[in-house]
Motif scaffolding. Structure first.
Motif, PDB file in Angstrom:
ATOM      1  N   PHE A  41     -24.407 -50.829  -6.630  1.00  0.00           N
ATOM      2  CA  PHE A  41     -25.273 -51.900  -6.527  1.00  0.00           C
ATOM      3  C   PHE A  41     -24.549 -53.220  -6.682  1.00  0.00           C
ATOM      4  O   PHE A  41     -24.639 -54.187  -6.183  1.00  0.00           O
ATOM      5  CB  PHE A  41     -26.552 -51.597  -7.471  1.00  0.00           C
ATOM      6  N   GLY A  42     -23.728 -53.331  -8.108  1.00  0.00           N
ATOM      7  CA  GLY A  42     -22.884 -54.286  -8.367  1.00  0.00           C
ATOM      8  C   GLY A  42     -22.147 -54.884  -7.111  1.00  0.00           C
ATOM      9  O   GLY A  42     -21.794 -55.932  -6.880  1.00  0.00           O
ATOM     10  N   GLU A  46     -21.840 -58.397  -4.750  1.00  0.00           N
ATOM     11  CA  GLU A  46     -20.599 -58.893  -4.555  1.00  0.00           C
ATOM     12  C   GLU A  46     -20.329 -59.373  -3.135  1.00  0.00           C
ATOM     13  O   GLU A  46     -19.966 -60.343  -2.584  1.00  0.00           O
ATOM     14  CB  GLU A  46     -19.297 -58.057  -4.801  1.00  0.00           C
ATOM     15  N   ARG A  47     -20.722 -58.229  -2.230  1.00  0.00           N
ATOM     16  CA  ARG A  47     -20.607 -58.442  -0.696  1.00  0.00           C
ATOM     17  C   ARG A  47     -21.464 -59.494  -0.319  1.00  0.00           C
ATOM     18  O   ARG A  47     -21.185 -60.274   0.625  1.00  0.00           O
ATOM     19  CB  ARG A  47     -20.869 -57.209  -0.072  1.00  0.00           C
ATOM     20  N   LEU A  48     -22.747 -59.586  -0.977  1.00  0.00           N
ATOM     21  CA  LEU A  48     -23.783 -60.605  -0.393  1.00  0.00           C
ATOM     22  C   LEU A  48     -23.357 -62.207  -1.006  1.00  0.00           C
ATOM     23  O   LEU A  48     -24.183 -63.148  -1.221  1.00  0.00           O
ATOM     24  CB  LEU A  48     -25.000 -60.516  -1.332  1.00  0.00           C
ATOM     25  N   ASP A  49     -22.107 -62.241  -1.966  1.00  0.00           N
ATOM     26  CA  ASP A  49     -21.745 -63.435  -2.689  1.00  0.00           C
ATOM     27  C   ASP A  49     -22.976 -63.790  -3.797  1.00  0.00           C
ATOM     28  O   ASP A  49     -23.025 -65.045  -4.157  1.00  0.00           O
ATOM     29  CB  ASP A  49     -21.672 -64.601  -1.614  1.00  0.00           C
ATOM     30  N   VAL A  50     -23.551 -62.860  -4.436  1.00  0.00           N
ATOM     31  CA  VAL A  50     -24.256 -63.097  -5.603  1.00  0.00           C
ATOM     32  C   VAL A  50     -23.223 -63.056  -6.672  1.00  0.00           C
ATOM     33  O   VAL A  50     -23.059 -61.962  -7.322  1.00  0.00           O
ATOM     34  CB  VAL A  50     -25.402 -62.224  -5.500  1.00  0.00           C
ATOM     35  N   GLY A  77     -23.674 -57.997 -14.744  1.00  0.00           N
ATOM     36  CA  GLY A  77     -23.499 -59.389 -15.197  1.00  0.00           C
ATOM     37  C   GLY A  77     -24.479 -60.126 -14.483  1.00  0.00           C
ATOM     38  O   GLY A  77     -24.157 -61.527 -14.376  1.00  0.00           O
ATOM     39  N   ARG A  78     -25.549 -59.687 -13.631  1.00  0.00           N
ATOM     40  CA  ARG A  78     -26.550 -60.545 -13.162  1.00  0.00           C
ATOM     41  C   ARG A  78     -27.570 -60.775 -14.035  1.00  0.00           C
ATOM     42  O   ARG A  78     -27.878 -59.968 -14.855  1.00  0.00           O
ATOM     43  CB  ARG A  78     -26.890 -60.267 -11.586  1.00  0.00           C
TER      44      ARG A  78
END
Length: 496
Positions: A41-42, A46-50, A77-78
């Motif tokens: 999920f993390g 990352e791939r969605l630039d979040v 870390g979100r």
């Protein structure tokens, strides 16, 4: 300590043990599979630039996908921002903008709501796109700084400026420790969840996992099937809010259920009336535990089932008793009156960091390391806390203070009364009038004059209701608290 490390440790201890089960979708995850799903999920974020530290909002019902996203945000870390699906689109939009959410994840049943929010500029993605199981082993996740923000939890009703409670990894870890120590679950114990997981219930579920227990996600609560679910899933622990418990008792009655493996039902006791407590105690054969806390200070006190049973066997009703403070939590009574009653103050590492972007409000509530709960209570001779109501609900009539709970108990002692809610309304002569809304028992009848006279026999004159309404049902929140604003609208009166 941080959420990522705790989840990784659970995976290391019990890799092949059952962690999550969702019978309606025939989905099951071991601890190892759950940990890998969180890492995946993390990577999807990352791939969605979040990026790290950004807020990710969740609009979904309780299922495995929800928990992967909820725990996955924190573990990577979100910042999790769980939303109440019952809010209107306008209310949801206000919270999303207040949080500065980088992304809203939604389950299929909320696709139409998400589409409307997308039109308002909110970035939305289907939750299931990011919770696909990993097909290869993934690297270990890094630990998160204990003081980094982990969660924003919106609370305090649906009107006015949004108010979000901030929890860091460190405070949530303290909450988890309190729950693990209080509940006493062991490896393999099954917890059935039929509650929404916002704003903080997902943390209580996580605590069970960290004890080595299995969590069964049973869908939405159904009073017709709940007892059967407990038996079929061989459940040891579950949790209900008072509104759910009341519906269950109306459906099943209070005759003891045949649940040989069941250990305890956790209930938030703030809105638990004596009648409901009596019925629940009978239905679950004494296996009732009550907790006290709030989103700002979750799981601060706990009355375990054995302690509840001891109180009841000694002849006490135990209504309002919520046990002693847990582990590192502290409590005291501020400005106690002659009866020892005052505002409950809480302290300890489980406290929130404050309200998101509201330093003024934070300063009013967090004072010298203590949280002003807004609740009235007293410490009993045995050291246990008794919760008696809300400070702001005190009625000032003719220069004297009236505690609504005392008047409610007088009304409830009449055989015709099922529920009662007492409140104050502005009055030129008295400052405030004592008023009451009453729900009668099915088939019962009573007049205003009859109930007022009943109260006169039990209460001082200034405490007797001056106005009284009969109502079919008290409007309550999901957590069982009477929603005064809605009630006054139904009654057609103006608040004090």
């Amino acid at each position: 300590m941080d959420i990522s490390t705790l989840l990784a440790q659970a995976s290391s201890k019990w890799p092949q043990a059952a962690a999550l089960s969702e019978p309606a979708r025939d989905r099951h995850l071991t601890f190892r599979q759950l940990d890998q799903a969180l890492t995946a999920f993390g990577q999807a974020l990352e791939r969605l630039d979040v990026g790290e530290g950004e807020r990710v909002a969740l609009l979904a019902d309780a299922g495995i996908d929800y928990l992967i996203a909820d725990y996955g945000c924190m573990a990577n870390g979100r910042v999790r921002v769980p939303l109440d699906p019952t809010l209107s689109p306008v209310e949801l939009l206000a919270q999303l903008r207040d949080a500065g959410a980088a992304l809203l994840l939604f389950s299929p049943q909320y696709a139409d709501v998400a589409e409307g929010l997308r039109g308002e500029g909110i970035r939305c993605r289907a939750l299931e796109e990011l919770t696909v199981a990993a097909d290869v082993d993934l690297p270990d996740r890094p630990a998160q700084p204990p003081q980094s923000l982990a969660s924003l939890n919106y609370t305090g009703g649906t009107t006015g400026v949004p108010k979000a409670v901030m929890h860091r990894h460190a405070s949530l870890c303290a909450v988890l420790q309190n729950i693990v120590m209080a509940r006493g679950a062991v490896l393999g114990d099954v917890l059935l969840n039929v509650r929404p997981l916002w704003p903080i219930a997902a943390v209580a579920v996580l605590a069970h996992l960290l004890s080595g227990g299995q969590v069964v996600l049973g869908g939405r609560f159904d009073s017709k099937t709940f007892i059967d679910q407990l038996a079929q899933q061989r459940v040891a622990f579950s949790s209900l809010v008072p509104t759910q418990l009341l519906r269950l008792l109306r459906e099943t009655g209070s005759a003891p259920a045949d649940l040989p493996l069941f250990k305890s039902l956790d209930i938030g006791a703030a809105a638990l009336t004596g009648e409901v407590l009596d019925g629940a105690f009978s239905l679950f054969d004494g296996r009732i535990a009550v907790l006290y806390g709030m989103t700002e200070a979750p799981w601060s006190c706990y009355l375990a089932a054995a302690q509840m049973k001891a109180l009841r066997q000694s002849g006490e009703s135990a209504e309002g008793v919520v046990g002693r403070s847990l582990f590192a939590a502290a409590l005291r009574i501020d400005r106690a009156d002659a009866n020892g009653i005052g505002e409950i103050l809480l302290a300890g590492p489980q406290l929130m960091a404050g309200y998101w972007q509201q330093p003024g409000l934070t300063g009013e509530v967090l004072v010298d390391g203590w949280l002003r709960s807004g609740d009235l209570g007293r410490l009993r001779a045995d050291g246990q806390l008794e919760v008696l109501g809300r400070c702001k609900d005190i009625i000032r009539s003719g220069g004297k203070s009236v505690q609504p709970g005392e008047v409610e108990q007088a009304l409830l002692s009449h055989a015709a009364v099922r529920e009662a809610y007492v409140f104050g309304l502005a009055d030129v002569e008295w400052g405030e009038q004592v008023c009451a809304a009453v729900v009668l028992e099915g088939g019962a009848s009573a007049s205003v004059e009859l109930l007022v006279e009943h109260c006169r026999e039990l209460l001082s004159r200034y405490k007797v209701p001056r106005r009284l309404w009969f109502i079919e049902e008290l409007p309550r929140s999901h957590y069982g608290k009477v929603q005064k604003k809605r009630l006054l609208e139904v009654l057609g009166v103006v608040a004090s």
